[in-house]
Write a protein that holds these residues in place. Structure first.
Motif, PDB file in Angstrom:
ATOM      1  N   THR A  30      19.451  -7.153  -8.102  1.00 32.71           N
ATOM      2  CA  THR A  30      20.214  -6.854  -7.110  1.00 32.71           C
ATOM      3  C   THR A  30      19.664  -8.065  -6.107  1.00 32.71           C
ATOM      4  OG1 THR A  30      21.649  -6.831  -5.043  1.00 32.71           O
ATOM      5  CG2 THR A  30      20.367  -4.998  -6.499  1.00 32.71           C
ATOM      6  N   ARG A  31      20.305  -9.424  -5.458  1.00 34.49           N
ATOM      7  CA  ARG A  31      19.818  -9.670  -4.283  1.00 34.49           C
ATOM      8  C   ARG A  31      19.388  -8.782  -2.843  1.00 34.49           C
ATOM      9  NH1 ARG A  31      23.543 -13.039  -5.409  1.00 34.49           N
ATOM     10  NH2 ARG A  31      22.780 -15.306  -5.108  1.00 34.49           N
ATOM     11  N   THR A  32      20.527  -7.660  -2.926  1.00 34.71           N
ATOM     12  CA  THR A  32      20.082  -6.520  -1.777  1.00 34.71           C
ATOM     13  C   THR A  32      19.998  -4.937  -2.369  1.00 34.71           C
ATOM     14  OG1 THR A  32      22.198  -6.794  -2.338  1.00 34.71           O
ATOM     15  CG2 THR A  32      21.593  -7.977  -0.402  1.00 34.71           C
ATOM     16  N   THR A  61      14.803  -6.366  -6.733  1.00 33.80           N
ATOM     17  CA  THR A  61      14.991  -7.668  -6.753  1.00 33.80           C
ATOM     18  C   THR A  61      15.382  -8.432  -8.638  1.00 33.80           C
ATOM     19  OG1 THR A  61      12.871  -8.551  -6.903  1.00 33.80           O
ATOM     20  CG2 THR A  61      13.587  -7.959  -5.200  1.00 33.80           C
ATOM     21  N   THR A  76      25.654 -11.015 -13.926  1.00 34.27           N
ATOM     22  CA  THR A  76      26.091 -11.747 -12.771  1.00 34.27           C
ATOM     23  C   THR A  76      27.764 -12.518 -12.550  1.00 34.27           C
ATOM     24  OG1 THR A  76      24.705 -13.904 -13.099  1.00 34.27           O
ATOM     25  CG2 THR A  76      23.556 -11.808 -11.786  1.00 34.27           C
ATOM     26  N   ALA A  84      21.033 -16.746  -9.793  1.00 32.89           N
ATOM     27  CA  ALA A  84      20.199 -15.646  -9.800  1.00 32.89           C
ATOM     28  C   ALA A  84      19.238 -15.866 -10.833  1.00 32.89           C
ATOM     29  CB  ALA A  84      21.035 -14.514 -10.013  1.00 32.89           C
ATOM     30  N   LEU A  87      16.518 -17.413  -8.905  1.00 31.16           N
ATOM     31  CA  LEU A  87      16.091 -16.180  -8.322  1.00 31.16           C
ATOM     32  C   LEU A  87      14.575 -14.909  -8.777  1.00 31.16           C
ATOM     33  CD1 LEU A  87      18.288 -15.452  -5.379  1.00 31.16           C
ATOM     34  CD2 LEU A  87      16.138 -16.806  -5.085  1.00 31.16           C
TER      35      LEU A  87
END
Lengths: 224, 224
Positions: A30-32, A61, A76, A84, A87
């Motif tokens: 996840t991003r966070t 991440t 996602t 995503a 990243l």
């Protein structure tokens, strides 16, 4: 087997918890990953997921999840998938099976959603084009998260799931994992990655059927 | 009951022959009702159809077919439907149920086809908009002509067909006729005419399934 899952909404959480329960080593990306108490779309906060996943599941991440996975799952939102995956990093996807379970749903005009990509292109194709060294297999996007991981909960499992992709061996491997992990009995190979158009364009009738039947607990069976 | 069918390809011919066999008075409408020996797309020449339909079936122009029908069926190619309906004449459709079984398939780039209309619009909606006094019910477009008229030929009839339209009573009437004429046991009401988007967008996976299964004799069942 190590699996990396991209996306911490209800689909990523549900797939991740079931795999961890099966003893697969999962990193949910996840991003966070540090924001444990924030609700994730229609999914629960990640603190709940960590408790549920137990010793075989952890958070990371997108890049950590992809690097961890021998196989990577894109769970996602379809509109955020390419970002995503960028990243996550192309090098962390190279040569790996990338199960794409996302749908390019467009809620910008409200419900029911339309698609951001369709007809002469698909999200599956866009991902394969952007990450040519990944072996993209579109699958599971035609049913809801609870049916994905427990097909027997609907009509005793007597229904079908689809795979689309350019690599025949990767599709056979995914079909075998869908049976091993979740109990899928019938997996239909639709063809190369362009057949993901069909699998994604089934979403508009899926959404209407949810309304008509009053439940998302159904799936498509190809009666023959 | 009198039924007018627009379109003399395999779908119109198959529906028309079955209705005539059931004793329904059918006029099969075509641009060229006098050209009996010309092959009709994937369908047979109309001379064969006339012989098959017997005393309850005859040929006519689009306008003659529509004027004859208490109910009208659009079985033209989707790309030609609006033109055919215009030739049929709005006054011949006013207040009538218009069963739209067509698909807006685009073969201009070869096979598999894409759709000429989709996602935020549908052929069903365009027809309803162009002929606001007709009661458009989208149905039967999700399966092939032989299954349309004989659902029991696939999996003993254990599968589903859909209706979309703005007039609830017209949809109920169509559901009842689908059972009476052809033996359809399960008809799912998807919602208003905008739900025709979903019914039409199922075509791309239908085409791929035909390839994957090696036969067009299948249909969608919604496993619950």
């Amino acid at each position: 087997m190590n699996v990396g899952i991209l996306g911490s909404g209800v689909v990523g959480q549900t797939l991740g918890a079931k795999l961890a329960e099966r003893g697969v080593e999962v990193v949910l990306g996840t991003r966070t990953p540090k924001q444990l108490d924030e609700k994730r779309g229609m999914g629960a906060p990640l603190s709940d997921w960590v408790a549920k996943a137990g010793k075989h599941g952890r958070l990371g991440t997108f890049a950590e999840a992809a690097a961890h996975g021998e196989l990577v799952i894109n769970a996602t939102s379809g509109t955020g998938s390419l970002e995503a995956l960028t990243l996550a990093g192309a090098k962390n996807l190279d040569g790996k099976i990338l199960m794409d379970v996302a749908n390019p749903l467009d809620f910008s005009k409200g419900v029911p959603p339309s698609l951001t990509i369709c007809n002469t292109d698909s999200l599956g194709e866009q991902i394969q084009k952007a990450f040519p060294r990944a072996k993209v297999v579109k699958t599971l996007n035609t049913t809801n998260a609870y049916v994905m991981v427990d097909p027997n909960t609907v009509a005793r499992g007597d229904h079908d799931i689809f795979v689309s992709g350019n690599d025949a061996e990767a599709k056979r491997r995914v079909a075998s994992l869908l049976e091993e992990w979740f109990g899928w009995k019938s997996v239909i190979d639709l063809g190369d990655i362009t057949s993901a158009r069909g699998a994604e364009m089934i979403l508009p009738i899926w959404v209407r059927l949810w309304g008509a039947l009053g439940t998302p607990m159904f799936n498509f069976k190809i009666a023959r």
